[in-house]
Design an enzyme around this catalytic site. Structure first.
Site: not given
Ligand code: NOJ
Length: 486
Positions: A202, A391
């Site tokens: 990200e 994710e």
């Molecule tokens: C994206 C992130 O990569 C992760 O670290 C985070 O906990 C989740 N989204 C949920 O917000």
């Protein structure tokens, strides 16, 4: 309209030949049976869960780990909503065997975790810390022993503090080069067993939140030109890591990004809007994913950025666009509903109404079709034949009821609908090869601290007891049937 014509039309609708026409009831049953047989995911689809180092490991001062920018940031009063830190988190550093058993109990065949850079190189560069690497050796071995494929992320935001102090972190290309060396070291030591590597997690969040609006570590609020330059540096770091894995990893190691793609969805499914959503996806991701996948900044991006555009060289663009083996997309919520326009680049993102439904995180809008459209459009504009949802998941209240259980039917609702749309994509041939549910267990959710729970397993952070939520049973069922359960 004659009787003959309408019978033929009906037969066409029901997918039957006019000659051997069945009754409407039989036709409906046949249709249902067809739907059931196509409701599954392709054979070999990778089902996994995900976590990251700072969010679960704890043990921040053990075995020679150096400090990360998050260790410092969480200590600034007011930065973390509930005043907690990742000092202990899930104590995964010590409880990893128990946690691997939890993954196994779900039936997952893959697990995405990240390596804490300051465990392996306490100062970011220089002398490695063998004890740090050892932890990941143990974790990888434990996963493999249990039939779970390790998917390793090189960077999930825990930058060594030393690099922030010495070079301004990602403000300097020095950090990019050092990241390349670190990637080479990890590849050299772990890709004898790890076959899939994500580079940075990200960029879309850590650059802007960390250096633009100060919500994430290191908590800076720099002008847009610098933020754009830092985003460029993160793309460069990605490219250098891809090259390092190729040069130092075992032959055949696969590598790609894990990006929170800016998710664009056609507001209404018309050919014009779908086309516009594709353009929007490219332009809204022009600063990172698109330059990685195409090797150039788009004209619209450079025009929009104007004097703030990142300075770059052709040689850098070449590194940035080093060919990847897959595209990892973190997809949670629709960001832009798009319609076609004859102005500008050809699309307009619509304003999102206040009443748009969301989960218990404000940003987490419920738009299941995002998991259909984004991979579908991404596969076309970036010409990839392997997409992984690196994710997806949801936070919830997750109250423990009197019987000690957690009935998170809201999370199940979210997952069921998103997975149905993902299945729709794979049934159409969109090359999504796997899915990593965020998260295996509740953990340290950055600015929200321990307050926002994303896990399939509930964690009591006082006792460290893990309890499966109802959604764990749901996911186990999805995996066992290789189907979304519409
Ligand atoms: C994206 C992130 O990569 C992760 O670290 C985070 O906990 C989740 N989204 C949920 O917000």
């Amino acid at each position: 309209m004659s009787e003959k014509v309408s019978r033929r039309q009906f037969a066409k609708l029901a997918g039957l030949s006019a000659a051997g026409m069945a009754s409407p009831l039989e036709a409906a049953e046949a249709k249902q049976a067809r739907a059931r047989s196509t409701a599954g995911f392709p054979a070999g689809f990778v089902w996994g869960t995900a976590t990251s180092s700072y969010q679960v490991e704890g043990a921040v001062n053990e075995d020679g780990r150096g400090a990360s920018i998050w260790d410092k940031f969480v200590r600034i009063p007011g930065k973390i909503e509930d005043g907690t830190t990742g000092d202990r988190a899930n104590e995964h550093y010590h409880r990893y065997k128990e946690d691997v058993a939890l993954i196994k109990a779900l039936g997952c065949k893959a697990y995405r975790f990240s390596v804490a850079w300051p465990r392996v190189f306490p100062d970011g560069d220089g002398k490695p810390n063998p004890k740090g690497l050892d932890f990941y050796n143990r974790l990888v071995d434990e996963l493999l022993k249990n039939g779970i494929e390790p998917w390793l992320t090189l960077y999930h935001w825990d930058l060594p503090q030393s690099l922030q102090d010495r070079f301004g972190g990602w403000r300097s290309t020095e950090t990019c080069k050092i990241f390349g060396d670190y990637a080479a070291y990890v590849a050299e030591h772990l890709t004898d067993r790890v076959r899939n590597v994500f580079t940075l997690n990200e960029s879309g969040r850590f650059v802007y939140f960390g250096y633009g609006i100060g919500i994430d570590a290191p908590g800076l609020t720099l002008p847009q030109a610098e933020v754009n330059q830092i985003r460029h540096n993160s793309a460069l770091a990605h490219g250098l890591a891809v090259q390092a894995v190729r040069a130092h990893g075992r032959r055949g190691t696969r590598v790609g990004p894990a990006e929170n793609v800016d998710a664009c969805v056609p507001a209404i499914d018309t050919p014009e809007n779908v086309r516009a959503a594709g353009i929007a996806l490219r332009e809204m991701n022009a600063g990172y994913l698109n330059v990685i996948m195409t090797g150039r900044y788009t004209d619209a991006f450079l025009k929009f950025a104007g004097a703030d555009a990142p300075k770059h060289t052709e040689a850098e663009l070449k590194i940035i666009s080093s060919p990847v083996d897959f595209l990892g997309l973190n997809i949670y919520a629709p960001q832009h509903y798009v319609v076609a326009s004859d102005q500008g680049a050809g699309f307009v993102p619509l304003p999102i109404p206040k009443s748009f439904p969301h989960m218990n995180s404000d940003w987490l809008r419920v738009g299941p079709e995002t998991l259909y459209w984004v991979p579908k459009l991404a596969a076309t504009i970036w010409k990839t034949d392997a997409i992984y949802i690196s994710e997806n998941g949801a936070s919830g209240d997750d109250v423990v009821t009197q019987d000690g259980k957690i009935y998170d039917t809201d999370r199940i609702m979210y997952l069921r609908n998103y997975l149905a749309q993902l299945q729709r994509a794979t049934a159409e041939g969109v090359p999504v090869r796997g899915y990593f549910l965020w998260s295996l267990m509740d953990n340290f959710e950055w600015v929200y601290g321990l307050n926002k729970r994303f896990g399939l397993y509930h964690v009591n952070f006082d006792t460290q007891v893990r309890t499966p939520k109802l959604s764990a049973s749901f996911y186990r069922n999805v995996i066992a049937r290789n189907a979304a359960g519409v």
